[in-house]
Scaffold this motif. Structure first.
Motif, short mmCIF file in Angstrom:
data_model
loop_
_atom_site.label_atom_id
_atom_site.label_comp_id
_atom_site.label_asym_id
_atom_site.label_seq_id
_atom_site.Cartn_x
_atom_site.Cartn_y
_atom_site.Cartn_z
N THR A 198 0.83 -1.21 0.00
CA THR A 198 0.00 0.00 0.00
C THR A 198 0.86 1.26 0.00
OG1 THR A 198 -1.71 -1.18 1.20
CG2 THR A 198 -1.84 1.21 1.23
N LEU A 199 1.89 1.26 0.80
CA LEU A 199 2.78 2.42 0.90
C LEU A 199 3.49 2.68 -0.43
CD1 LEU A 199 3.87 4.58 2.78
CD2 LEU A 199 5.60 2.95 3.53
N THR A 200 3.88 1.64 -1.12
CA THR A 200 4.55 1.80 -2.42
C THR A 200 3.63 2.48 -3.42
OG1 THR A 200 5.97 -0.11 -2.04
CG2 THR A 200 5.66 0.57 -4.33
N VAL A 201 2.37 2.08 -3.44
CA VAL A 201 1.41 2.69 -4.36
C VAL A 201 1.22 4.17 -4.03
CG1 VAL A 201 -1.01 2.68 -5.10
CG2 VAL A 201 0.23 0.51 -4.84
N ILE A 202 1.06 4.47 -2.75
CA ILE A 202 0.87 5.87 -2.33
C ILE A 202 2.10 6.69 -2.71
CG2 ILE A 202 0.68 7.40 -0.32
CD1 ILE A 202 -0.98 5.10 1.01
N LYS A 203 3.26 6.17 -2.41
CA LYS A 203 4.51 6.90 -2.68
C LYS A 203 4.68 7.15 -4.19
CE LYS A 203 9.38 6.94 -1.49
NZ LYS A 203 10.46 6.25 -0.81
N GLU A 204 4.38 6.15 -5.01
CA GLU A 204 4.54 6.32 -6.45
C GLU A 204 3.56 7.34 -7.02
OE1 GLU A 204 7.08 5.28 -8.34
OE2 GLU A 204 7.82 4.61 -6.39
N PHE A 205 2.32 7.31 -6.56
CA PHE A 205 1.36 8.32 -7.03
C PHE A 205 1.77 9.72 -6.59
CE2 PHE A 205 -1.71 4.84 -7.83
CZ PHE A 205 -2.10 5.21 -9.10
#
Length: 78
Positions: free
Chosen positions: A32-39
């Protein structure tokens, strides 16, 4: 002696359960954190359009906090 063996076995079972839980939780948090960070990175880098200074500042803060949370997850696993 039997009582100590039973207690030791129970502690080992609990330790294994804890390890499985931490592994599962850290995986879910990291994904989840990876998705948030990438966006946030995409928007911060103005890939979808220009930002004003305040917007860039807010996204930079969000990215820093994503990194801090990732470090906390890593520390939890250690």
């Amino acid at each position: 002696m039997r009582e100590l063996n039973r207690a030791n076995n129970r502690l080992q079972e609990l330790s294994e359960q804890k390890s499985k839980f931490l592994s599962s939780a850290s995986h879910e948090l990291r994904t989840t954190l990876t998705v948030i960070k990438e966006f946030c990175s995409i928007v911060h880098d103005e890939a979808i359009g220009p930002l004003n200074g305040e917007q860039k500042k807010c996204l930079a803060s969000a990215l820093r906090n994503c990194s801090r949370l990732a470090a906390l997850v890593d520390d939890l696993l250690d």
